[in-house]
Write a protein that holds these residues in place. Structure first.
Motif, short mmCIF file in Angstrom:
data_model
loop_
_atom_site.label_atom_id
_atom_site.label_comp_id
_atom_site.label_asym_id
_atom_site.label_seq_id
_atom_site.Cartn_x
_atom_site.Cartn_y
_atom_site.Cartn_z
N ALA A 125 8.52 -15.79 71.20
CA ALA A 125 8.87 -14.87 70.11
C ALA A 125 9.62 -15.57 68.98
N ARG A 171 10.17 -10.67 63.50
CA ARG A 171 9.52 -9.40 63.85
C ARG A 171 9.17 -8.60 62.60
N ARG A 172 10.01 -8.68 61.58
CA ARG A 172 9.70 -7.97 60.34
C ARG A 172 8.80 -8.82 59.47
#
Length: 498
Positions: A197, A201-202
Protein backbone atom coordinates in the motif's frame (compact mmCIF):
# COMPACT_ATOMS: atom_id res chain seq x y z
CA UNK A 1 30.86 -25.79 -15.08
CA UNK A 2 27.09 -25.43 -14.50
CA UNK A 3 27.13 -28.09 -11.80
CA UNK A 4 29.93 -26.29 -10.01
CA UNK A 5 27.94 -23.07 -10.06
CA UNK A 6 24.80 -24.70 -8.70
CA UNK A 7 26.72 -26.30 -5.83
CA UNK A 8 28.54 -23.10 -4.78
CA UNK A 9 26.86 -20.92 -2.15
CA UNK A 10 24.42 -18.38 -3.56
CA UNK A 11 24.67 -14.66 -2.83
CA UNK A 12 22.09 -12.27 -1.49
CA UNK A 13 21.82 -9.01 -3.46
CA UNK A 14 20.11 -6.44 -1.25
CA UNK A 15 18.68 -3.62 -3.40
CA UNK A 16 18.26 -0.30 -1.60
CA UNK A 17 19.01 3.05 -3.27
CA UNK A 18 20.28 1.32 -6.41
CA UNK A 19 17.13 0.11 -8.12
CA UNK A 20 18.81 -0.72 -11.45
CA UNK A 21 20.73 -3.45 -13.25
CA UNK A 22 23.24 -1.34 -15.22
CA UNK A 23 26.27 0.06 -13.39
CA UNK A 24 25.28 -1.73 -10.20
CA UNK A 25 28.57 -2.67 -8.48
CA UNK A 26 26.83 -4.76 -5.82
CA UNK A 27 25.04 -6.84 -8.44
CA UNK A 28 28.21 -7.22 -10.50
CA UNK A 29 30.24 -8.30 -7.46
CA UNK A 30 27.57 -10.78 -6.39
CA UNK A 31 27.25 -12.47 -9.76
CA UNK A 32 30.92 -12.53 -10.61
CA UNK A 33 30.54 -10.03 -13.45
CA UNK A 34 28.86 -10.38 -16.83
CA UNK A 35 29.24 -14.15 -16.78
CA UNK A 36 26.61 -14.25 -14.00
CA UNK A 37 28.52 -17.19 -12.59
CA UNK A 38 26.84 -17.32 -9.19
CA UNK A 39 23.24 -17.90 -8.20
CA UNK A 40 21.70 -14.87 -6.52
CA UNK A 41 18.63 -13.94 -4.56
CA UNK A 42 17.70 -10.31 -5.23
CA UNK A 43 15.76 -8.83 -2.31
CA UNK A 44 14.22 -5.52 -1.30
CA UNK A 45 13.30 -5.02 2.35
CA UNK A 46 10.66 -2.48 3.33
CA UNK A 47 11.93 -1.32 6.72
CA UNK A 48 10.34 2.06 7.52
CA UNK A 49 10.84 1.75 11.26
CA UNK A 50 14.62 1.82 10.88
CA UNK A 51 14.48 5.24 9.18
CA UNK A 52 11.94 6.63 11.63
CA UNK A 53 10.88 10.12 10.53
CA UNK A 54 13.17 9.76 7.50
CA UNK A 55 11.23 6.87 5.99
CA UNK A 56 10.04 7.84 2.48
CA UNK A 57 7.25 10.40 2.48
CA UNK A 58 4.05 10.18 0.46
CA UNK A 59 5.60 11.23 -2.85
CA UNK A 60 8.61 9.00 -2.23
CA UNK A 61 6.41 5.97 -1.58
CA UNK A 62 4.56 6.64 -4.84
CA UNK A 63 7.87 6.59 -6.71
CA UNK A 64 9.16 3.56 -4.83
CA UNK A 65 6.09 1.52 -5.80
CA UNK A 66 6.61 2.01 -9.52
CA UNK A 67 10.39 1.75 -9.30
CA UNK A 68 10.14 -1.63 -7.57
CA UNK A 69 7.57 -2.72 -10.13
CA UNK A 70 10.03 -1.83 -12.90
CA UNK A 71 12.98 -3.49 -11.18
CA UNK A 72 10.95 -6.62 -10.53
CA UNK A 73 10.11 -6.94 -14.23
CA UNK A 74 13.75 -6.44 -15.25
CA UNK A 75 15.10 -9.00 -12.79
CA UNK A 76 12.44 -11.57 -13.69
CA UNK A 77 13.24 -11.16 -17.38
CA UNK A 78 16.91 -11.85 -16.58
CA UNK A 79 16.11 -15.00 -14.63
CA UNK A 80 16.30 -13.86 -10.99
CA UNK A 81 12.97 -12.51 -9.66
CA UNK A 82 12.98 -9.87 -6.92
CA UNK A 83 11.95 -11.01 -3.45
CA UNK A 84 9.94 -8.43 -1.49
CA UNK A 85 10.04 -8.68 2.30
CA UNK A 86 8.66 -6.30 4.91
CA UNK A 87 10.25 -6.15 8.35
CA UNK A 88 13.35 -5.15 10.27
CA UNK A 89 16.26 -5.59 7.89
CA UNK A 90 18.64 -6.46 10.70
CA UNK A 91 16.48 -9.53 11.32
CA UNK A 92 15.33 -10.22 7.74
CA UNK A 93 18.72 -10.11 6.00
CA UNK A 94 20.65 -12.46 8.34
CA UNK A 95 17.65 -14.83 8.41
CA UNK A 96 17.40 -14.88 4.61
CA UNK A 97 21.14 -15.46 4.23
CA UNK A 98 20.86 -18.38 6.63
CA UNK A 99 17.75 -19.79 4.92
CA UNK A 100 19.34 -19.93 1.45
CA UNK A 101 22.89 -20.66 2.60
CA UNK A 102 24.36 -17.39 1.31
CA UNK A 103 27.89 -16.73 2.52
CA UNK A 104 27.80 -13.10 1.39
CA UNK A 105 25.31 -10.24 1.21
CA UNK A 106 26.02 -7.56 -1.40
CA UNK A 107 24.55 -4.06 -1.27
CA UNK A 108 25.22 -0.47 -2.25
CA UNK A 109 26.47 1.67 0.62
CA UNK A 110 24.03 4.07 2.29
CA UNK A 111 25.12 7.28 4.01
CA UNK A 112 22.23 8.34 6.22
CA UNK A 113 23.03 8.10 9.96
CA UNK A 114 20.23 5.63 10.65
CA UNK A 115 21.32 3.41 7.74
CA UNK A 116 24.96 3.42 8.80
CA UNK A 117 24.01 2.27 12.29
CA UNK A 118 21.72 -0.45 10.92
CA UNK A 119 24.37 -1.70 8.48
CA UNK A 120 26.85 -1.99 11.33
CA UNK A 121 24.44 -4.17 13.30
CA UNK A 122 23.70 -6.32 10.24
CA UNK A 123 27.40 -6.75 9.46
CA UNK A 124 28.01 -7.90 13.04
CA UNK A 125 25.09 -10.35 12.93
CA UNK A 126 26.32 -11.82 9.64
CA UNK A 127 29.91 -12.09 10.88
CA UNK A 128 28.74 -13.93 13.98
CA UNK A 129 27.28 -16.54 11.63
CA UNK A 130 30.39 -16.72 9.47
CA UNK A 131 28.95 -14.53 6.73
CA UNK A 132 29.89 -11.13 5.29
CA UNK A 133 28.19 -7.89 4.31
CA UNK A 134 29.97 -6.43 1.27
CA UNK A 135 29.12 -2.82 0.48
CA UNK A 136 29.90 -1.07 -2.82
CA UNK A 137 30.01 2.57 -3.87
CA UNK A 138 26.80 2.68 -5.87
CA UNK A 139 25.07 6.04 -5.48
CA UNK A 140 28.05 8.43 -5.40
CA UNK A 141 31.11 9.13 -7.55
CA UNK A 142 33.45 8.98 -4.55
CA UNK A 143 33.15 7.83 -0.98
CA UNK A 144 32.90 10.78 1.46
CA UNK A 145 36.04 9.50 3.18
CA UNK A 146 38.03 9.62 -0.07
CA UNK A 147 37.78 13.39 -0.54
CA UNK A 148 39.98 15.21 1.95
CA UNK A 149 41.58 18.62 2.16
CA UNK A 150 45.35 19.09 2.18
CA UNK A 151 45.27 18.89 5.97
CA UNK A 152 43.39 15.60 5.79
CA UNK A 153 40.11 17.05 7.05
CA UNK A 154 36.69 16.83 5.42
CA UNK A 155 35.51 19.82 3.41
CA UNK A 156 33.04 22.34 4.81
CA UNK A 157 32.87 24.61 1.74
CA UNK A 158 31.62 23.54 -1.69
CA UNK A 159 34.09 25.27 -4.04
CA UNK A 160 37.30 23.67 -2.71
CA UNK A 161 35.44 20.35 -2.48
CA UNK A 162 34.47 20.58 -6.17
CA UNK A 163 38.04 21.50 -7.11
CA UNK A 164 39.33 18.48 -5.20
CA UNK A 165 36.82 16.23 -6.96
CA UNK A 166 37.88 17.63 -10.33
CA UNK A 167 41.55 17.06 -9.50
CA UNK A 168 40.81 13.39 -8.79
CA UNK A 169 39.80 12.92 -12.42
CA UNK A 170 36.64 11.57 -13.97
CA UNK A 171 34.90 8.49 -12.58
CA UNK A 172 35.42 4.98 -13.92
CA UNK A 173 33.34 3.87 -16.89
CA UNK A 174 29.87 2.57 -15.97
CA UNK A 175 29.34 -1.20 -15.84
CA UNK A 176 26.97 -2.72 -18.43
CA UNK A 177 23.84 -4.50 -17.28
CA UNK A 178 23.97 -8.31 -17.12
CA UNK A 179 22.02 -10.07 -19.85
CA UNK A 180 21.24 -13.14 -17.77
CA UNK A 181 21.17 -13.90 -14.06
CA UNK A 182 20.98 -17.20 -12.21
CA UNK A 183 18.22 -17.10 -9.65
CA UNK A 184 17.48 -19.70 -7.01
CA UNK A 185 15.46 -22.72 -8.09
CA UNK A 186 13.25 -22.50 -5.01
CA UNK A 187 13.46 -18.97 -3.51
CA UNK A 188 11.72 -18.23 -0.20
CA UNK A 189 8.19 -16.84 -0.44
CA UNK A 190 7.88 -13.07 -0.53
CA UNK A 191 5.13 -10.49 -0.46
CA UNK A 192 3.13 -8.78 -3.20
CA UNK A 193 4.01 -5.17 -3.92
CA UNK A 194 0.34 -4.16 -3.88
CA UNK A 195 0.04 -5.39 -0.29
CA UNK A 196 2.53 -2.75 0.83
CA UNK A 197 0.00 0.00 0.00
CA UNK A 198 2.71 2.48 -0.97
CA UNK A 199 0.44 4.48 -3.28
CA UNK A 200 -1.56 7.37 -1.80
CA UNK A 201 -5.17 6.43 -1.21
CA UNK A 202 -6.53 9.78 -2.36
CA UNK A 203 -5.97 11.25 -5.79
CA UNK A 204 -3.15 13.56 -4.72
CA UNK A 205 -0.48 11.87 -6.86
CA UNK A 206 -2.64 11.31 -9.96
CA UNK A 207 -0.75 13.90 -12.01
CA UNK A 208 2.70 12.56 -11.10
CA UNK A 209 2.55 9.99 -13.89
CA UNK A 210 2.03 12.75 -16.47
CA UNK A 211 5.51 14.06 -15.62
CA UNK A 212 7.49 11.06 -14.39
CA UNK A 213 8.29 7.51 -15.45
CA UNK A 214 9.86 5.79 -12.44
CA UNK A 215 12.24 2.91 -13.06
CA UNK A 216 15.51 2.24 -14.81
CA UNK A 217 14.03 2.43 -18.31
CA UNK A 218 12.50 5.83 -17.58
CA UNK A 219 15.76 7.06 -16.08
CA UNK A 220 17.79 5.87 -19.05
CA UNK A 221 15.40 7.50 -21.50
CA UNK A 222 15.42 10.81 -19.62
CA UNK A 223 19.22 10.89 -19.46
CA UNK A 224 19.48 10.10 -23.18
CA UNK A 225 17.00 12.84 -24.04
CA UNK A 226 18.83 15.39 -21.86
CA UNK A 227 22.28 14.48 -23.21
CA UNK A 228 21.03 14.63 -26.79
CA UNK A 229 20.49 18.38 -26.68
CA UNK A 230 19.18 20.19 -23.59
CA UNK A 231 22.46 19.78 -21.68
CA UNK A 232 24.01 22.24 -24.14
CA UNK A 233 21.48 24.91 -23.16
CA UNK A 234 21.47 24.03 -19.47
CA UNK A 235 23.64 26.95 -18.35
CA UNK A 236 21.40 29.45 -20.16
CA UNK A 237 18.03 27.92 -19.27
CA UNK A 238 18.41 26.34 -15.84
CA UNK A 239 17.15 29.39 -13.91
CA UNK A 240 13.98 29.87 -15.96
CA UNK A 241 11.20 27.82 -14.36
CA UNK A 242 8.91 28.54 -17.30
CA UNK A 243 10.94 26.37 -19.68
CA UNK A 244 11.95 22.74 -19.50
CA UNK A 245 15.60 23.47 -18.81
CA UNK A 246 16.32 21.04 -15.97
CA UNK A 247 17.52 17.49 -16.45
CA UNK A 248 14.73 15.97 -14.36
CA UNK A 249 17.20 13.33 -13.18
CA UNK A 250 17.12 14.06 -9.44
CA UNK A 251 14.47 11.45 -8.48
CA UNK A 252 16.12 8.83 -10.70
CA UNK A 253 19.46 9.54 -9.00
CA UNK A 254 17.92 9.46 -5.54
CA UNK A 255 16.35 6.06 -6.08
CA UNK A 256 19.42 4.77 -7.87
CA UNK A 257 17.63 4.01 -11.14
CA UNK A 258 20.64 5.61 -12.76
CA UNK A 259 24.08 6.22 -11.30
CA UNK A 260 26.08 9.45 -11.20
CA UNK A 261 28.75 7.62 -13.20
CA UNK A 262 26.23 7.03 -15.97
CA UNK A 263 25.21 10.69 -15.89
CA UNK A 264 28.83 11.81 -16.02
CA UNK A 265 29.63 9.45 -18.90
CA UNK A 266 26.57 10.56 -20.90
CA UNK A 267 27.46 14.26 -20.55
CA UNK A 268 31.08 13.52 -21.41
CA UNK A 269 30.02 11.66 -24.55
CA UNK A 270 27.62 14.43 -25.55
CA UNK A 271 30.13 17.24 -24.97
CA UNK A 272 33.62 15.74 -25.37
CA UNK A 273 36.43 17.93 -24.11
CA UNK A 274 34.04 20.10 -22.09
CA UNK A 275 33.91 18.11 -18.85
CA UNK A 276 36.39 20.43 -17.12
CA UNK A 277 35.84 23.38 -14.77
CA UNK A 278 34.78 26.48 -16.66
CA UNK A 279 33.50 24.61 -19.72
CA UNK A 280 29.74 24.65 -20.54
CA UNK A 281 29.15 21.07 -19.44
CA UNK A 282 30.61 21.86 -16.03
CA UNK A 283 27.61 24.01 -15.09
CA UNK A 284 25.46 20.90 -15.07
CA UNK A 285 28.11 18.59 -13.60
CA UNK A 286 28.56 21.11 -10.78
CA UNK A 287 25.04 20.17 -9.71
CA UNK A 288 26.11 16.53 -9.61
CA UNK A 289 29.06 17.59 -7.45
CA UNK A 290 26.78 19.64 -5.17
CA UNK A 291 24.88 16.40 -4.56
CA UNK A 292 28.19 14.71 -3.73
CA UNK A 293 29.08 17.58 -1.39
CA UNK A 294 25.76 17.22 0.43
CA UNK A 295 26.55 13.56 1.11
CA UNK A 296 30.09 14.49 2.14
CA UNK A 297 28.68 16.89 4.75
CA UNK A 298 26.04 14.39 5.93
CA UNK A 299 28.65 11.67 6.38
CA UNK A 300 30.97 13.86 8.44
CA UNK A 301 28.23 15.88 10.17
CA UNK A 302 25.39 13.39 10.73
CA UNK A 303 23.37 15.97 12.67
CA UNK A 304 22.74 17.87 9.41
CA UNK A 305 19.04 16.94 9.05
CA UNK A 306 18.09 17.89 12.60
CA UNK A 307 20.11 20.80 13.92
CA UNK A 308 21.97 23.85 12.58
CA UNK A 309 25.59 23.14 11.73
CA UNK A 310 26.50 26.66 12.87
CA UNK A 311 25.95 26.47 16.60
CA UNK A 312 24.92 30.10 17.05
CA UNK A 313 21.79 29.43 14.96
CA UNK A 314 20.49 27.14 17.69
CA UNK A 315 19.40 30.34 19.44
CA UNK A 316 17.58 31.78 16.42
CA UNK A 317 14.20 33.24 17.54
CA UNK A 318 11.83 31.42 15.21
CA UNK A 319 8.13 32.25 15.47
CA UNK A 320 6.28 29.02 14.62
CA UNK A 321 2.82 29.74 13.25
CA UNK A 322 0.63 26.92 11.94
CA UNK A 323 -1.48 29.25 9.79
CA UNK A 324 1.54 30.80 8.06
CA UNK A 325 3.08 27.39 7.48
CA UNK A 326 -0.19 26.12 6.01
CA UNK A 327 -0.49 29.12 3.67
CA UNK A 328 3.02 28.43 2.41
CA UNK A 329 2.41 24.70 1.98
CA UNK A 330 -0.75 25.26 -0.05
CA UNK A 331 0.61 28.04 -2.27
CA UNK A 332 -1.47 30.81 -0.70
CA UNK A 333 1.21 33.26 0.47
CA UNK A 334 0.21 36.05 -1.94
CA UNK A 335 3.59 35.97 -3.68
CA UNK A 336 2.94 34.46 -7.14
CA UNK A 337 6.40 32.96 -7.80
CA UNK A 338 6.35 31.22 -4.41
CA UNK A 339 2.77 30.03 -4.77
CA UNK A 340 3.47 28.71 -8.27
CA UNK A 341 6.36 26.68 -6.89
CA UNK A 342 4.41 25.26 -3.98
CA UNK A 343 1.54 24.28 -6.28
CA UNK A 344 3.94 22.68 -8.76
CA UNK A 345 5.31 20.70 -5.84
CA UNK A 346 1.86 19.53 -4.78
CA UNK A 347 0.79 18.65 -8.32
CA UNK A 348 3.96 17.07 -9.70
CA UNK A 349 5.98 16.06 -6.64
CA UNK A 350 8.82 18.33 -7.74
CA UNK A 351 9.73 22.01 -7.84
CA UNK A 352 12.15 23.94 -10.01
CA UNK A 353 15.43 24.43 -8.13
CA UNK A 354 15.53 28.24 -8.44
CA UNK A 355 11.99 28.44 -7.10
CA UNK A 356 12.87 26.07 -4.25
CA UNK A 357 15.37 28.67 -3.05
CA UNK A 358 12.88 31.54 -3.35
CA UNK A 359 10.10 29.61 -1.59
CA UNK A 360 12.40 28.39 1.17
CA UNK A 361 13.77 31.88 1.72
CA UNK A 362 10.27 33.31 2.15
CA UNK A 363 9.43 30.66 4.76
CA UNK A 364 12.51 31.06 6.95
CA UNK A 365 12.98 34.82 6.57
CA UNK A 366 9.75 36.67 5.84
CA UNK A 367 7.63 34.19 7.82
CA UNK A 368 10.24 33.22 10.47
CA UNK A 369 9.24 29.55 10.34
CA UNK A 370 11.87 26.97 11.37
CA UNK A 371 13.71 25.51 8.39
CA UNK A 372 13.04 22.04 9.77
CA UNK A 373 9.30 22.57 9.15
CA UNK A 374 9.93 23.41 5.50
CA UNK A 375 12.32 20.47 5.15
CA UNK A 376 9.64 18.15 6.56
CA UNK A 377 7.08 19.33 3.99
CA UNK A 378 9.54 18.87 1.16
CA UNK A 379 10.38 15.43 2.53
CA UNK A 380 6.76 14.36 2.27
CA UNK A 381 5.93 15.94 -1.09
CA UNK A 382 9.09 15.65 -3.23
CA UNK A 383 9.60 12.57 -5.39
CA UNK A 384 13.34 13.35 -5.17
CA UNK A 385 13.33 13.86 -1.38
CA UNK A 386 16.91 13.09 -0.46
CA UNK A 387 18.09 13.45 3.13
CA UNK A 388 21.52 14.85 2.25
CA UNK A 389 20.44 17.27 -0.47
CA UNK A 390 17.20 18.36 1.21
CA UNK A 391 18.89 19.05 4.55
CA UNK A 392 21.89 20.80 2.99
CA UNK A 393 19.62 22.95 0.83
CA UNK A 394 17.47 24.10 3.73
CA UNK A 395 20.47 24.83 5.93
CA UNK A 396 21.98 26.80 3.04
CA UNK A 397 18.91 29.02 2.79
CA UNK A 398 18.63 29.37 6.56
CA UNK A 399 22.24 30.53 6.84
CA UNK A 400 23.06 27.77 9.31
CA UNK A 401 24.84 25.28 7.04
CA UNK A 402 28.54 24.65 6.59
CA UNK A 403 28.61 26.63 3.34
CA UNK A 404 25.47 28.72 3.57
CA UNK A 405 24.14 31.94 2.12
CA UNK A 406 24.24 34.64 4.83
CA UNK A 407 20.91 34.95 6.60
CA UNK A 408 20.87 38.72 6.07
CA UNK A 409 20.55 38.15 2.31
CA UNK A 410 16.76 38.30 2.07
CA UNK A 411 15.33 37.51 -1.36
CA UNK A 412 12.68 39.93 -2.59
CA UNK A 413 10.05 37.47 -3.89
CA UNK A 414 8.56 40.13 -6.18
CA UNK A 415 11.84 40.97 -7.90
CA UNK A 416 12.84 37.30 -7.97
CA UNK A 417 9.63 36.50 -9.83
CA UNK A 418 10.13 39.33 -12.30
CA UNK A 419 13.76 38.32 -12.86
CA UNK A 420 13.35 34.58 -13.33
CA UNK A 421 9.81 34.42 -14.74
CA UNK A 422 9.63 37.67 -16.74
CA UNK A 423 7.10 36.35 -19.24
CA UNK A 424 4.95 34.92 -16.45
CA UNK A 425 4.77 31.55 -18.16
CA UNK A 426 5.48 29.67 -14.93
CA UNK A 427 3.11 31.63 -12.70
CA UNK A 428 0.28 31.52 -15.25
CA UNK A 429 0.62 27.74 -15.49
CA UNK A 430 0.46 26.98 -11.78
CA UNK A 431 -1.55 29.98 -10.49
CA UNK A 432 -4.21 30.13 -13.21
CA UNK A 433 -6.37 32.64 -11.35
CA UNK A 434 -3.70 35.24 -12.21
CA UNK A 435 -3.36 34.17 -15.85
CA UNK A 436 -5.17 37.17 -17.36
CA UNK A 437 -3.26 39.84 -15.43
CA UNK A 438 -0.90 41.99 -17.51
CA UNK A 439 2.80 41.11 -17.13
CA UNK A 440 3.51 44.31 -15.18
CA UNK A 441 1.16 43.24 -12.37
CA UNK A 442 1.57 39.48 -12.52
CA UNK A 443 4.16 39.29 -9.73
CA UNK A 444 2.50 42.08 -7.69
CA UNK A 445 -1.26 41.65 -8.22
CA UNK A 446 -2.13 43.78 -5.19
CA UNK A 447 -0.80 46.81 -7.11
CA UNK A 448 -3.07 46.23 -10.09
CA UNK A 449 -5.71 48.96 -10.55
CA UNK A 450 -9.34 47.98 -10.30
CA UNK A 451 -9.95 47.97 -14.10
CA UNK A 452 -7.04 45.57 -14.62
CA UNK A 453 -8.37 43.29 -11.89
CA UNK A 454 -11.87 43.35 -13.42
CA UNK A 455 -10.47 42.63 -16.87
CA UNK A 456 -8.59 39.63 -15.42
CA UNK A 457 -11.71 38.41 -13.61
CA UNK A 458 -9.82 38.62 -10.32
CA UNK A 459 -11.04 39.68 -6.89
CA UNK A 460 -8.21 39.88 -4.37
CA UNK A 461 -8.71 38.06 -1.06
CA UNK A 462 -11.41 35.95 -2.71
CA UNK A 463 -9.65 34.48 -5.75
CA UNK A 464 -6.08 35.13 -4.66
CA UNK A 465 -4.70 36.40 -1.34
CA UNK A 466 -2.74 39.52 -0.65
CA UNK A 467 0.76 38.81 0.76
CA UNK A 468 0.64 37.17 4.19
CA UNK A 469 3.37 39.62 5.17
CA UNK A 470 4.45 42.66 3.18
CA UNK A 471 7.99 42.33 1.81
CA UNK A 472 9.52 45.32 3.63
CA UNK A 473 7.95 44.19 6.90
CA UNK A 474 9.12 40.60 6.39
CA UNK A 475 12.66 41.77 5.68
CA UNK A 476 12.64 43.98 8.77
CA UNK A 477 11.48 41.10 10.97
CA UNK A 478 14.10 38.79 9.51
CA UNK A 479 16.93 41.22 10.21
CA UNK A 480 15.62 41.91 13.71
CA UNK A 481 15.56 38.19 14.43
CA UNK A 482 19.11 37.85 13.15
CA UNK A 483 20.28 40.73 15.37
CA UNK A 484 18.54 39.11 18.35
CA UNK A 485 20.35 35.82 17.66
CA UNK A 486 23.72 37.56 17.34
CA UNK A 487 23.16 39.38 20.62
CA UNK A 488 22.23 36.13 22.34
CA UNK A 489 25.29 34.37 20.92
CA UNK A 490 27.59 37.19 22.03
CA UNK A 491 26.11 37.15 25.53
CA UNK A 492 26.58 33.39 25.71
CA UNK A 493 30.18 33.70 24.56
CA UNK A 494 30.87 36.38 27.17
CA UNK A 495 29.31 34.23 29.85
CA UNK A 496 31.45 31.24 28.84
CA UNK A 497 34.60 33.40 28.86
CA UNK A 498 33.80 34.71 32.31
Amino acid sequence: MGAMHSSSPPALVWFRQDLRLADNPALAAATGGLAAARRILPVYVLDPDAAGRWAPGGAGRWWLHYSLESLGRSLAACGAPLLLVRGRAEIVIPALADAVGAAEVFAGRLYEPWARERDQRIAEALEAAGRQLRLSTSSLLREPTQVRSGSGKPYAVYTPFAKAMAAMGGPAAPLPAPERLQGLEAPPPGEALADWALLPRRGWADAFATVWTPGEAGATARLAEFAAGPVRQYAARRNDPGVDGSSGLSPHLHWGEISPRQVWAAVQAAMPGEVVPGAPAWTFLSEVLWREFSYHVLWHRPGLPEAPLRQRYAAFPWAPDAALLRAWERGRTGYPIVDAGMRQLWRHGWMHNRVRMIAASLLVKHLLQPWQHGAAWFWDTLVDADLAANSAGWQWVAGSGSDAAPYFRVFNPILQGEKFDPSGRYVRRFVPELAKLPDRYLHRPWEAPEPALREAGLILDRDYPRPVVEHAEGRRRALEALAQMVTAAEAQAEGAAA
